[in-house]
Design an enzyme around this catalytic site. Sequence first.
Site, PDB file in Angstrom:
ATOM      1  N   GLU A   1      -9.622  -2.834   5.582  1.00 44.07           N
ATOM      2  CA  GLU A   1     -10.078  -2.053   7.155  1.00 44.07           C
ATOM      3  C   GLU A   1     -10.795  -3.198   7.688  1.00 44.07           C
ATOM      4  O   GLU A   1     -11.562  -3.856   6.493  1.00 44.07           O
ATOM      5  CB  GLU A   1     -10.597  -1.044   7.585  1.00 44.07           C
ATOM      6  CG  GLU A   1      -9.143   0.536   7.140  1.00 44.07           C
ATOM      7  CD  GLU A   1      -8.479   0.720   8.381  1.00 44.07           C
ATOM      8  OE1 GLU A   1      -8.651  -0.458   8.952  1.00 44.07           O
ATOM      9  OE2 GLU A   1      -8.165   1.769   7.934  1.00 44.07           O
TER      10      GLU A   1
ATOM     11  N   ASP B   1       0.807  -1.214  -0.128  1.00 45.17           N
ATOM     12  CA  ASP B   1      -0.083   0.386  -0.051  1.00 45.17           C
ATOM     13  C   ASP B   1       0.779   1.328   0.119  1.00 45.17           C
ATOM     14  O   ASP B   1       2.110   1.298   0.251  1.00 45.17           O
ATOM     15  CB  ASP B   1      -0.630  -0.155   1.128  1.00 45.17           C
ATOM     16  CG  ASP B   1      -0.161  -0.306   2.413  1.00 45.17           C
ATOM     17  OD1 ASP B   1       0.930  -0.257   2.629  1.00 45.17           O
ATOM     18  OD2 ASP B   1      -0.981  -1.336   3.044  1.00 45.17           O
TER      19      ASP B   1
ATOM     20  N   HIS C   1      -6.844  -5.504  10.585  1.00 50.89           N
ATOM     21  CA  HIS C   1      -6.691  -5.080   9.099  1.00 50.89           C
ATOM     22  C   HIS C   1      -5.496  -5.846   8.271  1.00 50.89           C
ATOM     23  O   HIS C   1      -4.303  -6.361   9.293  1.00 50.89           O
ATOM     24  CB  HIS C   1      -6.781  -4.022   8.557  1.00 50.89           C
ATOM     25  CG  HIS C   1      -5.392  -2.453   8.834  1.00 50.89           C
ATOM     26  ND1 HIS C   1      -5.306  -1.432   9.316  1.00 50.89           N
ATOM     27  CD2 HIS C   1      -4.411  -3.287   9.445  1.00 50.89           C
ATOM     28  CE1 HIS C   1      -4.830  -0.794   9.422  1.00 50.89           C
ATOM     29  NE2 HIS C   1      -4.160  -1.900   9.660  1.00 50.89           N
TER      30      HIS C   1
ATOM     31  N   ASN D   1      -7.114  -3.373  14.694  1.00 50.68           N
ATOM     32  CA  ASN D   1      -8.507  -3.710  14.289  1.00 50.68           C
ATOM     33  C   ASN D   1      -8.117  -4.969  13.585  1.00 50.68           C
ATOM     34  O   ASN D   1      -9.901  -5.121  13.264  1.00 50.68           O
ATOM     35  CB  ASN D   1      -9.106  -2.768  13.253  1.00 50.68           C
ATOM     36  CG  ASN D   1      -8.465  -2.343  12.490  1.00 50.68           C
ATOM     37  OD1 ASN D   1      -7.847  -2.633  11.670  1.00 50.68           O
ATOM     38  ND2 ASN D   1      -9.029  -0.960  11.915  1.00 50.68           N
TER      39      ASN D   1
END
Length: 242
Positions: free
Chosen positions: A144, A67, A139, A137
């Site tokens: 996400e 990314d 991801h 979280n």
Amino acid sequence: MRFINLGTKEEACHYVANELLKQMISDHQSVLGLATGGTMKDVYARLVELIQMNQLDLSEIKTFNLDEYIGIDSDHPESYNTYMHQVLFDHFSSWNEEHIHLPNGSVEQLDVEAERYEALIDEQGPIDVQILGIGENGHIGFNEPGTSFNSLTSVVNLTESTIEANSRYFDDVNEVPKQAISMGIKSILKAKRIILLAYGPKKKEAVQQLLSGEITTQLPASVLYNHPSVEVILDADAYPNQ
Ligand code: PGA
């Protein structure tokens, strides 16, 4: 999916570096899937030493990063392009710039860029080894919670918790980009082999949820149960109580 507690952060990072080295030695045209973030810094520090010790020829190694932020230039100090050059690529003159790939988050047509990146992975891949961190979280990449398991490389919005977690690298939380181009979940699963690395107490809860075995888009990393070759490399602090 195999969960492996290697005790310390150092052992865990060295394991991942060793696996990347072994891949490069076994095939000097390997395609590596690389990740950024705090977790990977010590992996790359060790990998630099190992590459030097083994005098590897890197000229035909190809890399694809997961990314890149949108809204900052690729030479911004906190871009992932800058990160990768600092921690790995700039240590070696034999690394061919044309074989280093990150999405470009500063182009005008971001959707076209995302499609170009996915097509390039398909053309030059499959990725032999993909390394991954995990967000608090759950991801993977910047996929996400709630992201479709069919997602390909695309423009994504970062959640508040990710922006907060990444604000430690910026002077002010308001400077943290709110979007990125990220390989999708389906793109990640195209890799032949996946190694997820997590250490420290902050990752324990996400790892605990992963270990529960439930496959849900609310925990993007849980999709890795659908892949035949995944190792989750942990230190004792991230290893859940069972
Ligand atoms: P970190 O990020 O290594 O900075 O904790 C990992 C991730 O968000 O995937």
